[in-house]
Design a protein around this motif. Sequence first.
Motif, PDB file in Angstrom:
ATOM      1  N   LEU A  67       6.982  -5.505  12.103  1.00 41.72           N
ATOM      2  CA  LEU A  67       8.104  -4.586  11.863  1.00 41.72           C
ATOM      3  C   LEU A  67       8.979  -4.385  13.096  1.00 41.72           C
ATOM      4  O   LEU A  67       9.799  -3.469  13.122  1.00 41.72           O
ATOM      5  CB  LEU A  67       7.574  -3.228  11.375  1.00 41.72           C
ATOM      6  N   LEU A  68       8.817  -5.234  14.097  1.00 42.18           N
ATOM      7  CA  LEU A  68       9.536  -5.034  15.360  1.00 42.18           C
ATOM      8  C   LEU A  68      11.051  -5.011  15.163  1.00 42.18           C
ATOM      9  O   LEU A  68      11.765  -4.273  15.841  1.00 42.18           O
ATOM     10  CB  LEU A  68       9.154  -6.133  16.354  1.00 42.18           C
ATOM     11  N   HIS A  69      11.557  -5.820  14.216  1.00 44.08           N
ATOM     12  CA  HIS A  69      13.006  -5.882  13.991  1.00 44.08           C
ATOM     13  C   HIS A  69      13.417  -5.253  12.660  1.00 44.08           C
ATOM     14  O   HIS A  69      14.554  -5.429  12.220  1.00 44.08           O
ATOM     15  CB  HIS A  69      13.482  -7.337  14.064  1.00 44.08           C
ATOM     16  N   ASP A  70      12.503  -4.523  12.034  1.00 45.10           N
ATOM     17  CA  ASP A  70      12.854  -3.851  10.788  1.00 45.10           C
ATOM     18  C   ASP A  70      13.721  -2.632  11.095  1.00 45.10           C
ATOM     19  O   ASP A  70      13.379  -1.821  11.957  1.00 45.10           O
ATOM     20  CB  ASP A  70      11.581  -3.408  10.055  1.00 45.10           C
ATOM     21  N   PRO A  71      14.862  -2.475  10.404  1.00 47.37           N
ATOM     22  CA  PRO A  71      15.741  -1.331  10.697  1.00 47.37           C
ATOM     23  C   PRO A  71      15.093   0.032  10.474  1.00 47.37           C
ATOM     24  O   PRO A  71      15.538   1.032  11.036  1.00 47.37           O
ATOM     25  CB  PRO A  71      16.927  -1.545   9.744  1.00 47.37           C
ATOM     26  N   LEU A  72      14.050   0.066   9.650  1.00 49.04           N
ATOM     27  CA  LEU A  72      13.359   1.331   9.390  1.00 49.04           C
ATOM     28  C   LEU A  72      12.091   1.485  10.223  1.00 49.04           C
ATOM     29  O   LEU A  72      11.356   2.464  10.073  1.00 49.04           O
ATOM     30  CB  LEU A  72      12.993   1.429   7.900  1.00 49.04           C
ATOM     31  N   GLY A  73      11.859   0.535  11.117  1.00 44.55           N
ATOM     32  CA  GLY A  73      10.613   0.513  11.885  1.00 44.55           C
ATOM     33  C   GLY A  73      10.381   1.761  12.716  1.00 44.55           C
ATOM     34  O   GLY A  73       9.274   2.314  12.725  1.00 44.55           O
ATOM     35  N   GLU A  74      11.410   2.221  13.418  1.00 49.68           N
ATOM     36  CA  GLU A  74      11.222   3.400  14.274  1.00 49.68           C
ATOM     37  C   GLU A  74      10.905   4.637  13.438  1.00 49.68           C
ATOM     38  O   GLU A  74      10.039   5.442  13.809  1.00 49.68           O
ATOM     39  CB  GLU A  74      12.454   3.653  15.133  1.00 49.68           C
ATOM     40  N   GLN A  75      11.589   4.797  12.310  1.00 53.64           N
ATOM     41  CA  GLN A  75      11.303   5.949  11.440  1.00 53.64           C
ATOM     42  C   GLN A  75       9.857   5.931  10.963  1.00 53.64           C
ATOM     43  O   GLN A  75       9.192   6.972  10.894  1.00 53.64           O
ATOM     44  CB  GLN A  75      12.246   5.947  10.239  1.00 53.64           C
ATOM     45  N   TYR A  76       9.373   4.749  10.634  1.00 58.77           N
ATOM     46  CA  TYR A  76       7.993   4.592  10.164  1.00 58.77           C
ATOM     47  C   TYR A  76       7.005   4.988  11.261  1.00 58.77           C
ATOM     48  O   TYR A  76       6.049   5.731  11.014  1.00 58.77           O
ATOM     49  CB  TYR A  76       7.784   3.139   9.748  1.00 58.77           C
ATOM     50  N   PRO A 104       0.822  -1.213   0.000  1.00 56.97           N
ATOM     51  CA  PRO A 104       0.000   0.000   0.000  1.00 56.97           C
ATOM     52  C   PRO A 104       0.855   1.262   0.000  1.00 56.97           C
ATOM     53  O   PRO A 104       1.842   1.348   0.727  1.00 56.97           O
ATOM     54  CB  PRO A 104      -0.801  -0.121   1.298  1.00 56.97           C
ATOM     55  N   GLN A 105       0.471   2.242  -0.813  1.00 59.15           N
ATOM     56  CA  GLN A 105       1.190   3.513  -0.834  1.00 59.15           C
ATOM     57  C   GLN A 105       0.717   4.434   0.273  1.00 59.15           C
ATOM     58  O   GLN A 105       1.469   5.284   0.739  1.00 59.15           O
ATOM     59  CB  GLN A 105       1.011   4.188  -2.194  1.00 59.15           C
ATOM     60  N   THR A 106      -0.546   4.302   0.650  1.00 59.45           N
ATOM     61  CA  THR A 106      -1.133   5.096   1.730  1.00 59.45           C
ATOM     62  C   THR A 106      -2.095   4.204   2.510  1.00 59.45           C
ATOM     63  O   THR A 106      -2.464   3.123   2.058  1.00 59.45           O
ATOM     64  CB  THR A 106      -1.924   6.305   1.183  1.00 59.45           C
ATOM     65  N   ARG A 107      -2.475   4.664   3.697  1.00 62.00           N
ATOM     66  CA  ARG A 107      -3.500   4.020   4.516  1.00 62.00           C
ATOM     67  C   ARG A 107      -3.281   2.515   4.687  1.00 62.00           C
ATOM     68  O   ARG A 107      -4.200   1.705   4.547  1.00 62.00           O
ATOM     69  CB  ARG A 107      -4.885   4.319   3.950  1.00 62.00           C
ATOM     70  N   GLU A 130       6.351  -8.672   7.048  1.00 65.73           N
ATOM     71  CA  GLU A 130       6.193  -7.289   6.622  1.00 65.73           C
ATOM     72  C   GLU A 130       7.575  -6.643   6.649  1.00 65.73           C
ATOM     73  O   GLU A 130       8.398  -6.948   7.511  1.00 65.73           O
ATOM     74  CB  GLU A 130       5.233  -6.566   7.567  1.00 65.73           C
ATOM     75  N   ALA A 131       7.836  -5.783   5.688  1.00 66.38           N
ATOM     76  CA  ALA A 131       9.129  -5.093   5.637  1.00 66.38           C
ATOM     77  C   ALA A 131       8.922  -3.700   5.067  1.00 66.38           C
ATOM     78  O   ALA A 131       7.953  -3.444   4.345  1.00 66.38           O
ATOM     79  CB  ALA A 131      10.130  -5.871   4.779  1.00 66.38           C
ATOM     80  N   LEU A 132       9.845  -2.824   5.393  1.00 62.21           N
ATOM     81  CA  LEU A 132       9.804  -1.452   4.898  1.00 62.21           C
ATOM     82  C   LEU A 132      10.907  -1.242   3.878  1.00 62.21           C
ATOM     83  O   LEU A 132      11.998  -1.801   3.994  1.00 62.21           O
ATOM     84  CB  LEU A 132       9.982  -0.459   6.048  1.00 62.21           C
ATOM     85  N   ARG A 163      12.616   6.767  -3.309  1.00 64.84           N
ATOM     86  CA  ARG A 163      12.453   8.198  -3.589  1.00 64.84           C
ATOM     87  C   ARG A 163      12.038   8.982  -2.349  1.00 64.84           C
ATOM     88  O   ARG A 163      11.175   9.857  -2.400  1.00 64.84           O
ATOM     89  CB  ARG A 163      11.429   8.410  -4.706  1.00 64.84           C
ATOM     90  N   GLY A 164      12.631   8.612  -1.222  1.00 68.87           N
ATOM     91  CA  GLY A 164      12.403   9.340   0.018  1.00 68.87           C
ATOM     92  C   GLY A 164      11.162   8.938   0.788  1.00 68.87           C
ATOM     93  O   GLY A 164      10.895   9.478   1.862  1.00 68.87           O
ATOM     94  N   ILE A 165      10.389   7.994   0.259  1.00 70.23           N
ATOM     95  CA  ILE A 165       9.146   7.569   0.912  1.00 70.23           C
ATOM     96  C   ILE A 165       9.302   6.149   1.432  1.00 70.23           C
ATOM     97  O   ILE A 165       9.880   5.286   0.766  1.00 70.23           O
ATOM     98  CB  ILE A 165       7.965   7.635  -0.077  1.00 70.23           C
ATOM     99  N   LEU A 166       8.783   5.903   2.653  1.00 67.23           N
ATOM    100  CA  LEU A 166       8.805   4.563   3.232  1.00 67.23           C
ATOM    101  C   LEU A 166       7.541   3.808   2.817  1.00 67.23           C
ATOM    102  O   LEU A 166       6.425   4.286   3.044  1.00 67.23           O
ATOM    103  CB  LEU A 166       8.880   4.635   4.758  1.00 67.23           C
ATOM    104  N   TYR A 167       7.740   2.642   2.233  1.00 66.65           N
ATOM    105  CA  TYR A 167       6.617   1.807   1.820  1.00 66.65           C
ATOM    106  C   TYR A 167       6.632   0.504   2.625  1.00 66.65           C
ATOM    107  O   TYR A 167       7.662  -0.168   2.683  1.00 66.65           O
ATOM    108  CB  TYR A 167       6.704   1.448   0.335  1.00 66.65           C
ATOM    109  N   PRO A 168       5.491   0.126   3.211  1.00 70.39           N
ATOM    110  CA  PRO A 168       5.416  -1.200   3.825  1.00 70.39           C
ATOM    111  C   PRO A 168       5.070  -2.247   2.769  1.00 70.39           C
ATOM    112  O   PRO A 168       4.264  -1.990   1.866  1.00 70.39           O
ATOM    113  CB  PRO A 168       4.279  -1.053   4.839  1.00 70.39           C
TER     114      PRO A 168
END
Length: 234
Positions: free
Chosen positions: A175-184, A121-124, A142-144, A148-153
């Motif tokens: 996403l508990l262990h995803d490196p981008l999880g906190e940013q998301y 999903p791009q949004t919502r 699930e992964a992030l 282009r500067g946007i985080l996608y799940p």
Amino acid sequence: MRHLELSPRLRLLAGWVRPGAHIADVGTDHAYLPVWLTLQGRVASAIASDLREGPLARARETGKAFGAAGIDFRLCDGLSGIRPEEADTIVIAGMGGENIAAILSAAPWTADGAHTLLLQPQTRAEDLRRFLSEHGCRIVREALVRDRGILYPCIEAEAGREALTLGQIYGGAKLLHDPLGEQYIIAKIIRLQSAVAGLNRAGGPENQKKADGLREILTALLSMREEWRYANCP
């Protein structure tokens, strides 16, 4: 022959497609994913579908330009023109979570246990996670990915039962262990804080009720952030 390079978000999806899969890429647009998978010999068959003639024409052109033979290009709304036995892997990317949920809702056979769902999903995304948990699907992983500067799940789901907490619905189920999880999670918190501030400024009982609901989500996300930090920070 031209060489096709996938964007980071499509590369992630491609890596999740099992070798020998029969895929249906719904809302394919340029058909980069099914074309790449076909050229790599990763799939046994590929359907590339779209709702409109324009994107489907672009999809055919991509297949022709890169010499990918055998892709079935179809004009249809969601999965309405695809039979359950024609694909074991359903890919839906490049649209809002509520639209992906609507497509799956119109094709309940996707939760029959014989199909893998690869969703981006791009949004919502929260609308999609909630739908999956309420309609006989569990999120396998699930992964992030940043594109282009946007985080996608990116979500892989299959038939099963799974109850998600409010924090998991909004902050990610796996996403508990995803490196981008906190940013998301932080990005979600900032947007919600801004929305609550706007509702408070507007005033009135209806806006206050909405603000209270958003504060409940905020509390859940703040707890999710602490869980992520505990799991990932020494």
